[in-house]
Design an enzyme around this catalytic site. Structure first.
Site, mmCIF file in Angstrom:
data_model
loop_
_atom_site.group_PDB
_atom_site.id
_atom_site.type_symbol
_atom_site.label_atom_id
_atom_site.label_comp_id
_atom_site.label_asym_id
_atom_site.label_seq_id
_atom_site.Cartn_x
_atom_site.Cartn_y
_atom_site.Cartn_z
ATOM 1 N N GLU A 1 -3.044 -4.885 -2.946
ATOM 2 C CA GLU A 1 -3.543 -5.834 -3.945
ATOM 3 C C GLU A 1 -3.604 -5.180 -5.320
ATOM 4 O OE1 GLU A 1 -4.742 -4.955 -1.032
ATOM 5 O OE2 GLU A 1 -6.120 -6.435 -0.207
ATOM 6 N N GLU B 1 0.318 5.251 0.707
ATOM 7 C CA GLU B 1 -0.648 6.253 1.182
ATOM 8 C C GLU B 1 -0.275 7.659 0.721
ATOM 9 O OE1 GLU B 1 -1.079 5.587 5.412
ATOM 10 O OE2 GLU B 1 -2.285 3.788 5.012
ATOM 11 N N CYS C 1 -10.780 -3.587 -4.005
ATOM 12 C CA CYS C 1 -9.819 -4.607 -4.477
ATOM 13 C C CYS C 1 -10.555 -5.861 -4.929
ATOM 14 C CB CYS C 1 -8.803 -4.932 -3.398
ATOM 15 S SG CYS C 1 -7.612 -3.591 -3.160
ATOM 16 N N ASN D 1 0.837 -1.202 0.000
ATOM 17 C CA ASN D 1 0.000 0.000 0.000
ATOM 18 C C ASN D 1 0.871 1.251 0.000
ATOM 19 O OD1 ASN D 1 0.615 -0.834 2.685
ATOM 20 N ND2 ASN D 1 -1.084 0.312 3.535
HETATM 21 N N1 THU Z 1 -5.271 -1.501 2.520
HETATM 22 C C1 THU Z 1 -4.730 -2.327 1.589
HETATM 23 O O1 THU Z 1 -3.583 -2.154 1.155
HETATM 24 N N2 THU Z 1 -5.496 -3.354 1.136
HETATM 25 C C2 THU Z 1 -6.774 -3.599 1.534
HETATM 26 O O2 THU Z 1 -7.449 -4.425 0.952
HETATM 27 C C3 THU Z 1 -7.313 -2.878 2.675
HETATM 28 C C4 THU Z 1 -6.606 -1.635 3.048
HETATM 29 C C5 THU Z 1 -4.472 -0.368 2.990
HETATM 30 C C6 THU Z 1 -4.994 0.963 2.526
HETATM 31 C C7 THU Z 1 -4.479 1.888 3.602
HETATM 32 O O3 THU Z 1 -3.176 2.318 3.225
HETATM 33 C C8 THU Z 1 -4.377 1.037 4.840
HETATM 34 O O4 THU Z 1 -4.470 -0.318 4.396
HETATM 35 C C9 THU Z 1 -5.465 1.291 5.865
HETATM 36 O O5 THU Z 1 -6.709 1.228 5.296
#
Ligand code: THU
Length: 143
Positions: A67, A56, A105, A54
């Protein structure tokens, strides 16, 4: 809906390796706002494993999920067929609890992967069709 799903031609050893790769990818997560780090490892039919994490942003809605970064990196690399996806996530050092893919996702997985596509989490294997039944698809909006 836990661990008893067969995962096609993928061996237990391959599953473990894929999950391990997702945990390694998690270390690359850029999550200064939530502190929730997620890694994903996508096994392609070519045998390649594409990683994602992820990413941000201070403008929160721009945050990218692990994902989808893996799936988009794979598509950009010319991959079009996928065998399995492992996801590993949690806040800080915690990563024992399963990290289920978010709704967005799940929809992207439904677009790019078959219904029987296995998704490997810390507590077992789930199928794409079970995580998003009745997914929206192109025929749904065709006349
Ligand atoms: N996040 C993911 O990477 N995948 C998911 O399916 C759920 C959430 C990340 C997004 C964000 O950076 C952090 O988790 C908190 O929501």
């Amino acid at each position: 809906m836990q661990a008893e799903h067969s995962v096609g031609s993928i061996t237990k050893a391959q599953q473990q390796l894929l999950y391990q790769k997702a945990c390694e990818a998690r270390k690359q997560a850029y999550a200064p706002y939530s502190g929730f780090c997620v890694g994903a490892a996508l096994l392609c039919s070519s045998g390649n494993i594409v990683l994602g994490c992820n990413v941000e942003n201070a403008a929160y809605p721009l945050c990218l999920c692990a994902e989808r970064t893996a799936l988009c990196a794979a598509i950009a690399a010319g991959e079009r067929s996928f065998l399995a996806l492992a996801i590993c996530g949690g806040k800080g050092e915690e990563m024992d609890a399963p990290c289920f893919p978010c709704g967005a996702c799940r929809q992207v997985i439904a677009e790019l992967c078959p219904p029987e596509f296995p998704i490997l989490l810390s507590n077992g294997v789930y199928l794409a069709k079970d995580l998003l039944p009745y997914a929206f698809s192109l025929p749904d909006c065709a006349e």
